[in-house]
Enzyme design. Structure first.
Site: not given
Lengths: 569, 569
Positions: A426-428
Site C-alpha cells: 500500500h501507498e506505492g
C-alpha cells in the site's frame, strides 16, 4: 520487565542522545515544549498503547469487521482505544495550537505514534489516516474547510480517508476515471468507484471525510486532469447520508482490524480542495506523509516481533551450542545458539536501523529548509520500502526463532508477519518506490538530492572508526559512480530500479548505524555495547550484499527488457 | 488453457529430455514400466489433483479441523480426495509389487506427488506421512509388521505418523523423555507427551499407526538411548482404543487442513521396530524422505504461486512500461513492466530450479550406488532448505505481482505464502539443515560428499556455454577453498553455517540451471528460450549473491560467538 511492544530506552537514545531533539525547543514553534513535555507524551503513548491498543490486537485479527449491508460492525475495543487516543490530544500532535493542536515536533509525534503501530497496527491506522487527511486540508484547504472538517478530526469526532485507487487504477493513478461535475452552487457531484479505501466505512466516528481524486468534466487525460474533493459520508448540516455507499469489504491476509473497502460514489456532494487540476499534487502531501507512516508501521511491527523473539530466545531451553563438547550437557537457552543469535542480531540491526531512519526523516520536517526538504524527498522511497522488506524479515526471523510455536496462532509473531506483509504494497509498492527513487528523486535538480545524501553519509563515515567507516565511504563512491553510469543511458536506466533501491537502502541504513555508533561513542554498558555490536554486524554482514546489486546495475544488464513474456511459461 | 497447479510441459522436459527417466525401464526393478505407464500416472495425478484436491484447498484453510473432545471433525472433501488417491495405487507408488506396490521409480512418484502438493498441500500431507511411515517399516520392520501395518496403509485403510518432537524437545531429539517399558509378552508400554504430530488424529482412516521415539528403561541418555515403537491408535485385533489420547490441536498460520496435534501416550501398547537403541537411525530413514518431501512441497507451492502470478500478470492491465514515451498511451498488461518481469523471472528460476533439484535427488534413489547415496546425503539439507526459502519467495512475489488483490483472501496466493512458511520449520529448521550440511555432510568420509558434488557441478559447467559455465566453475573453486579454510579451524567452523548453506544452495541451483541449459541445447521454441533465459538470469542475477556469503565465511568472523546476549536489548 521490559516492554515487548517497543523500547523506550532505544527511543530515548535516538531522540535525546543522538538527534538532540530537546534542542528543537529553541525554535519558536516548539518554545512551549521541553524535554519534560516530550517525555510526558512518550509516557502516555506507551501507557495507552499497552493498556488500550495491545490487548485487542489478536481479537482484531480474529474478529475482523463485518458488513451486514447496512452497518460495519467491529469489536468495541477499537472505538474505545481511539477515543482514549483522541482524548490524549495526539490526533493534533504536530498541528498548530490555534487549531487545537499540540505543536509537538514531528520527530516526537513519530516516536509516540510508533507505540500504537507496534501495539496494534490495525487500530492505529484509523488515527494515521485521519491525521494525514487533516494535514492535507491544513496545507491546502480554506480556513472554513479547516474549521468544518479538520477541527472535528482533531477532536476525534470525524475520521478521514484517502480515496485514490480504483479497481483498474492502483499503481497507475493517471487512469483514474471517477468524475466530478460542477454545480451552480459551486459544489461538485462526484461519481465513480474507489478501491482499497482503508477506513472507508465504520461507525467509529460521527462522520467520515473522504478526500477523493476525480476528474472534472473536460479535464485533460492523465494526472494533470485530476482534482481533489472533500466528500463527507454524511451531510454536515443535515446528517443525511451523502451519495457514498459501501459496496463491500476486502478480506485481507493480515491488518484485518482496519476496514478496507470498495466505495461507490454516486452523485455524491463534494467540494473542491484548492484549484482544479492540482489534485495529485495535493494528494502527494498526504501520500508522502503516509509513506513515512507506512515505513514507520513496518518498523514498529518488526520491532515488536524482535522483542518477542528476544524474550522467547532467553526463556526457551533447547539443545546445546554447536561449540559444546558434551552432547549430554543440560539444554541451554536458545539465545546461546549462533544461528538464533544471527537472526536476533540481524533483526536488531533492521529494526533499530529502521527506527533511526524513520526518526531522522521525521526530524527533517521540524527544521524546514530547502536542503532538508530535498533530503527528505530522496529518502522518502527508502523510508517507505526498506522497512517494509527488512523489518518484515525481522518478523519472519521472529517466527523462525519461535520454531513450531511461532507458526501457531497461539503466539503473536505470525500475526506481525501477516500484518507487515501489506506494507510493501500500500501507498506505492516497492517497485513504485524504486522508480520514484531512481527515476525522479536522484535525478531532480541535477542530482542534487543524491549528492546531498552522499555528503551526509560521507561526513558521518569520516567520523566513524575506520574499520566501519571506510566500507561505507567506499559504498558511497560506488553508488555515485553507478548512478552516473545509469543516467548516461537513460533509456534503460530504470530497468533494474529495484536493485538500485535495495542497494541505496542498505547504504542508508549503514549510515544510520554509523550515526548511532558515533552517538554511542565509548559510553559503557550493555545498551551501548549493543549499538556497537549491531553497527558492526550491519556494516560487515549486511552492507556487502550491495556489491552484487551494484555490479548488476553497472553491467547495464537488460535481460528484463529483452525477454519475450511467451518464454516465461 | 495451461494448468495453474503445475506444468506438465516442464515435468516432461525434466523427466524425459533431461533425466532420461525412460532409460530406467532398462533396470530390472522397473522392467514392467515404460514411458507410457509413467505418462499414465502423471496424467492421473494431474487429473485427481485438479479434480479432487485443488477445489477444496481454500475450504481446508477456512474450515480447519476441529476437536470436540471426542472426535476430530474436518471437511468431507479431504476424506474423499484421499480415497481417490488411494484407489489410484499411488500410496504404494514406489513399493514392491509383492506388497501391492507399483514399483514406479522414485523420480516418477515424486513428479506425480508434486501435483497433489501443489493442488492442496494440506490434504496431500496425510498421504505423504503415511508413505514415509510405510517406507520405514518396509526397510526396518519384520515381515509380520509389514503385513499387519504396511499393507493396510498401501490400501488406504490405515494412516501413519512420525512422533519425534516433545514440548521440550523439538530440534533437540536427544532430550526426548517419552519412555517405554518392556512387558513379559515382548510388547512395550509407552508413556509420554508428543508435540507437533501432523496427522496425529483424524477419522480419515480405520486406524492410525504412530511411529514413536522413546527411551527404554535403563537406556543411556542422548540419542543413543532412543528406540522406535509402533503404537497404533486402535488395537488391531479388538479395535479398542490404545492409550493414545489427543490432548489438543495446534492452530497454525497456514497448512491448516493438516491436523497438527499434541498426543498423550499413557501406557500405550507398542511394539519395537528393529533393535533397541537404534530408533533415531531408523527414524532418519523416514526423516530423510520427509525432508525431500518438504523441499518438494515448498517447490510445489512456489510453482503454483508462480503460475498464478504469471497468468495474472498477462491479464491485468495497468500503467505503461518505464520506457514508454507517451504517458497517455493505453495501459499494458503488467507483464510488460520490468519489475514485474523481474519477479516473474526470479520466481521461474526458483521454482523450476527447485523442481529440477527435487527430481534429481529422487532419481538418485532409483540408481542405488554408494556414490549416489553419498551425493544424496550431501544434497538432502539443500533439497529441504533451499526451496523452503526461495520457493517461498516465489509466493511472496506472487502476492506482490497481484498487488492489493494478492493480499486478500479472494485470491489464492496469500494462502500459498502462509502454507509455505511452515516448510522452513518442520522436519528440521533451516538452521538445523545448515548444521547438518556443514557439520556432517561435507565432512563425512573425509569430505568425499562435497568433492563428489563439486565434481558433478564442474562436469556440467564445463559442458555449458562459457559465459555461464565459467562463473559456476569459479564458484565451485571458491566453495571448495572456503570449506577447507573453515575446517582448518573446527572450533568456529559452524558459527556461520547458515551462510554456508545459503551459498551452497545457490551454487547447486545454478548447477541445476546449467543442466537444464545443456538439455535444452539449441532447441527452438518459447519453452526452450525460457529455459535459456532463466539459466542466464540465475547465473547472472542470483549466483553473485554468494560472493558476500563466502567472503564472510572466509573472514572467520566470530561476531555471533563473541556477543553477550545482554547486549541485544
Amino acid at each position: 520487565m521490559n516492554s515487548k511492544v517497543l523500547s523506550r530506552r532505544d527511543l530515548d537514545f535516538l531522540l535525546y542522545e543522538w538527534l538532540d531533539v530537546q534542542a528543537l525547543t529553541g525554535r519558536e514553534r516548539f518554545a512551549e515544549h521541553s524535554r519534560e513535555t516530550f517525555d510526558a507524551f512518550l509516557d502516555v503513548s506507551q501507557q495507552i498503547a499497552e493498556r488500550d491498543f495491545a490487548p485487542h490486537n489478536r481479537k482484531n485479527d480474529l474478529h475482523e469487521p463485518t458488513f451486514d449491508g447496512n452497518r460495519v460492525e467491529m469489536i468495541p475495543e477499537v472505538s474505545h482505544a481511539l477515543r482514549v487516543f483522541a482524548e490524549s490530544g495526539l490526533l493534533g500532535a504536530t498541528m498548530d495550537a490555534e487549531h487545537g493542536g499540540l505543536q509537538l515536533p514531528h520527530v516526537v509525534q513519530r516516536a509516540c505514534f510508533l507505540w500504537f503501530q507496534a501495539a496494534n497496527t490495525a487500530s492505529s491506522a484509523y488515527a494515521m489516516l485521519t491525521g494525514g487527511n487533516a494535514h492535507l486540508l491544513l496545507a491546502h484547504g480554506t480556513e472554513e474547510q479547516i474549521r468544518r472538517f479538520v477541527h472535528p478530526m482533531i477532536e476525534g469526532r470525524f475520521a478521514g480517508t484517502m480515496c485514490l485507487s480504483e479497481p483498474q487504477a492502483g499503481s497507475s493513478l493517471s487512469d483514474v476515471t471517477t468524475r466530478a461535475v460542477k454545480q451552480a452552487d459551486g459544489t461538485y457531484r462526484v461519481t465513480g468507484g474507489k478501491m482499497w479505501i482503508s477506513g472507508g466505512d465504520h461507525e467509529l466516528t460521527e462522520n467520515i471525510i473522504h478526500l477523493v481524486l476525480a476528474r472534472v468534466a473536460g479535464a485533460p487525460a492523465g494526472v494533470k486532469g485530476l482534482s481533489l474533493f472533500i466528500v463527507p459520508k454524511l451531510d454536515l448540516a443535515t446528517g443525511e447520508r451523502n451519495g457514498v455507499t459501501l459496496a463491500g469489504l476486502n478480506h485481507k491476509m493480515g491488518y484485518r482490524g482496519t476496514t478496507n473497502t470498495v466505495l461507490a460514489f454516486d452523485d455524491a456532494v463534494g467540494e473542491l480542495v484548492g484549484e482544479e487540476g492540482r489534485g495529485l499534487q495535493y494528494m502527494f502531501h498526504m501520500m508522502n506523509e503516509a509513506r513515512i507512516g507506512v515505513g514507520s508501521g513496518a518498523v514498529a511491527l518488526g520491532y515488536t516481533g524482535y522483542l518477542h523473539a528476544l524474550a522467547y530466545a532467553r526463556e526457551r531451553q533447547q539443545g546445546r551450542p554447536v561449540t559444546a563438547k558434551d552432547p549430554l550437557a543440560p539444554p541451554v537457552p536458545i539465545v546461546d545458539h549462533p544461528d538464533v543469535r544471527r537472526m536476533l542480531l540481524a533483526s536488531k540491526s533492521y529494526v533499530e536501523g529502521g527506527l533511526a531512519l524513520v526518526l531522522y526523516a521525521a526530524k527533517l520536517l521540524d527544521q524546514p529548509s530547502p536542503e532538508n526538504s530535498l533530503l527528505l524527498d530522496v529518502l522518502t522511497p527508502i523510508v517507505k520500502a526498506w522497512p517494509s522488506q527488512w523489518c518484515r524479515l525481522a518478523d519472519d526471523h521472529a517466527i523462525q526463532i519461535h520454531g513450531g510455536y511461532g507458526y501457531t496462532r497461539e503466539y503473536p509473531v505470525e500475526q506481525f508477519y501477516r500484518d507487515n506483509r501489506l506494507n510493501s504494497i500500500h501507498e506505492g509498492t516497492d517497485g513504485i518506490q524504486a522508480l520514484d527513487l531512481l527515476g525522479r528523486k536522484v535525478t531532480q535538480q541535477g542530482g542534487a538530492g543524491l549528492a546531498l545524501l552522499l555528503d551526509r553519509i560521507r561526513a558521518t563515515a569520516a567520523s566513524a572508526p575506520a574499520e566501519l567507516g571506510v566500507p561505507v565511504l567506499a559504498a558511497c563512491d560506488r553508488l555515485a559512480a553507478t548512478t552516473a553510469k545509469l543516467w548516461a543511458d537513460p533509456s534503460t536506466a530504470l530497468v533494474n530500479a529495484t536493485a538500485y533501491l535495495d542497494a541505496a537502502g542498505h547504504l542508508v541504513i549503514a549510515w544510520m548505524w554509523l550515526e548511532q555508533l558515533n552517538a554511542a561513542a565509548d559510553r559503557e554498558g550493555d545498551f551501548y555495547q549493543g549499538k556497537r555490536l549491531a553497527a558492526r554486524y550491519f556494516v560487515t554482514h549486511e552492507l556487502p550484499r550491495i556489491g552484487p546489486m551494484l555490479d548488476l546495475l553497472d553491467s547495464g544488464d537488460t535481460l528484463l527488457l529483452d525477454l519475450d513474456d511467451a518464454w516465461l511459461g
